[in-house]
Design a protein around this motif. Sequence first.
Motif, PDB file in Angstrom:
ATOM      1  N   VAL A 230       0.851  -1.188   0.000  1.00 19.18           N
ATOM      2  CA  VAL A 230       0.000   0.000   0.000  1.00 19.18           C
ATOM      3  C   VAL A 230       0.884   1.233   0.000  1.00 19.18           C
ATOM      4  CG1 VAL A 230      -1.908  -1.153   1.183  1.00 19.18           C
ATOM      5  CG2 VAL A 230      -0.170   0.006   2.542  1.00 19.18           C
ATOM      6  N   GLU A 231       0.394   2.302  -0.624  1.00 19.29           N
ATOM      7  CA  GLU A 231       1.148   3.547  -0.728  1.00 19.29           C
ATOM      8  C   GLU A 231       0.384   4.694  -0.086  1.00 19.29           C
ATOM      9  OE1 GLU A 231       1.644   4.697  -4.784  1.00 19.29           O
ATOM     10  OE2 GLU A 231      -0.503   4.657  -5.228  1.00 19.29           O
ATOM     11  N   ARG A 232       1.088   5.765   0.221  1.00 20.64           N
ATOM     12  CA  ARG A 232       0.480   6.941   0.840  1.00 20.64           C
ATOM     13  C   ARG A 232      -0.690   7.451  -0.017  1.00 20.64           C
ATOM     14  NH1 ARG A 232       4.488  10.407   0.541  1.00 20.64           N
ATOM     15  NH2 ARG A 232       5.285  10.288   2.656  1.00 20.64           N
ATOM     16  N   ASN A 233      -1.805   7.732   0.653  1.00 19.68           N
ATOM     17  CA  ASN A 233      -2.958   8.326  -0.019  1.00 19.68           C
ATOM     18  C   ASN A 233      -2.803   9.845   0.016  1.00 19.68           C
ATOM     19  OD1 ASN A 233      -5.436   9.222  -0.926  1.00 19.68           O
ATOM     20  ND2 ASN A 233      -6.608   8.411   0.804  1.00 19.68           N
ATOM     21  N   PRO A 234      -2.567  10.491  -1.135  1.00 14.77           N
ATOM     22  CA  PRO A 234      -2.321  11.945  -1.141  1.00 14.77           C
ATOM     23  C   PRO A 234      -3.547  12.766  -0.770  1.00 14.77           C
ATOM     24  CG  PRO A 234      -2.546  11.135  -3.381  1.00 14.77           C
ATOM     25  CD  PRO A 234      -2.529   9.924  -2.500  1.00 14.77           C
TER      26      PRO A 234
END
Length: 419
Positions: A230-234
């Motif tokens: 999972v990646e950072r949600n901007p």
Amino acid sequence: MILAVILAGCGKNGQPVAPQPAASIPLPEHPLIAPCEPGIPGGRLVIATFGDPKTFNPIMSDEQASKDISRFLFNCLVNYDWPSQQATPGLAESWSVGPDQKTWTFKLRKGLLWSDGQPLTADDVVFTYNDLVYNTNFVNVTADLVRVGGKNFQVIKVDDYTVQIVTPEIYAPMMDAVYNVFILPKHKLAQTVTEKSFTAAYGIDSKPEDIVCSGPFRLKQFKPSEYTLVERNPYFWEMDKQGQRLPYLDTIVYTVVPDTKAITLRFLHGESDVNEIVYPDESDHYKAESANGHFNLLDLGIGPERAFIWFNQNTGSNPKTGKPYVDVKKLKWFRNQKFRQAVSYAIDRESIVKAILSGHGEPNYGFETAANPKWQNTNVMRYPYDRRRPGRYWPRLASRTVTPTAISRTRTAIPSNSA
């Protein structure tokens, strides 16, 4: 509870939204401000686990691997602070209850956005409850959490940022119920309701960009039996005290390993950054290794988990067969107080703590453990192990072996924005 840590970190509907640079995406009118000390943006957190998620749909998930990922992807109207046992603001910045103690009004933050840039409003909340959770076309594990006496809550949109929830009767654990419902996007999932395909929505075969969410992270990549990334949600709506948008981490990866021993090896060899559950029989090993200074071992004390014996005292009968739910002879035992006291005397809790929990635990005599001082009754009557007493209280137990399970467990749980 014991935790080993190396690295920690605290358009219009239906129309596509062009990607924006993270720095240019506005925060909500009243963003949530994290109480933690400001940190440093960047980095990756690696966590070893021995199970793949079975779904990315938080309403349909009913096993831990899926829930572990859901807590990063989705949010509820309220969060929950476990140490204080108090509801705290989430998607809703405030709430109130009417004089009837049944009508609850939740005010959403203005300017909330989904991970695809679409606005998150009261329509999504009403849709989640009425069209998903309470939908009788499919069975889900969430519905019974928001019912009282088998009756649904009434969920009504007041305006774009106000939702009213009316319970069938006065319901003390209302905040706990609301905390267990992850809000999902209407613009993305309304069609699955029409097509009666919601149970398959947000499945493990979905494209990452199709899993629209509101949590601190969004799905980047999933490889079965290998990892979930999972990646950072901007578009996330929380910031620190200095105005830095959260989360700090760029990515989190759950790597799949065969078993708990492999999890330990990965961590001790520096191949993962955090081990959320240190089992009692491994605690001393971790303690010795932590002395080298490569990681911190945090003992969080007795855990809230507890195992106990149920005695089914249901006096009713199956309406279809007419047969009693519990054998008449057993029901007579179970409803006899002396029988239940004799069973308690027959359980050697001290030996269980030593043998099964390696001494990392304590005997428990009530429904709640010492981890829950707000509700634990320290004055509850105790029936400690005494091999002579069971026969005095209930002669049949003198020649029986009672399975010992009524103990406190020492395990690890990290409070999160999901249960």
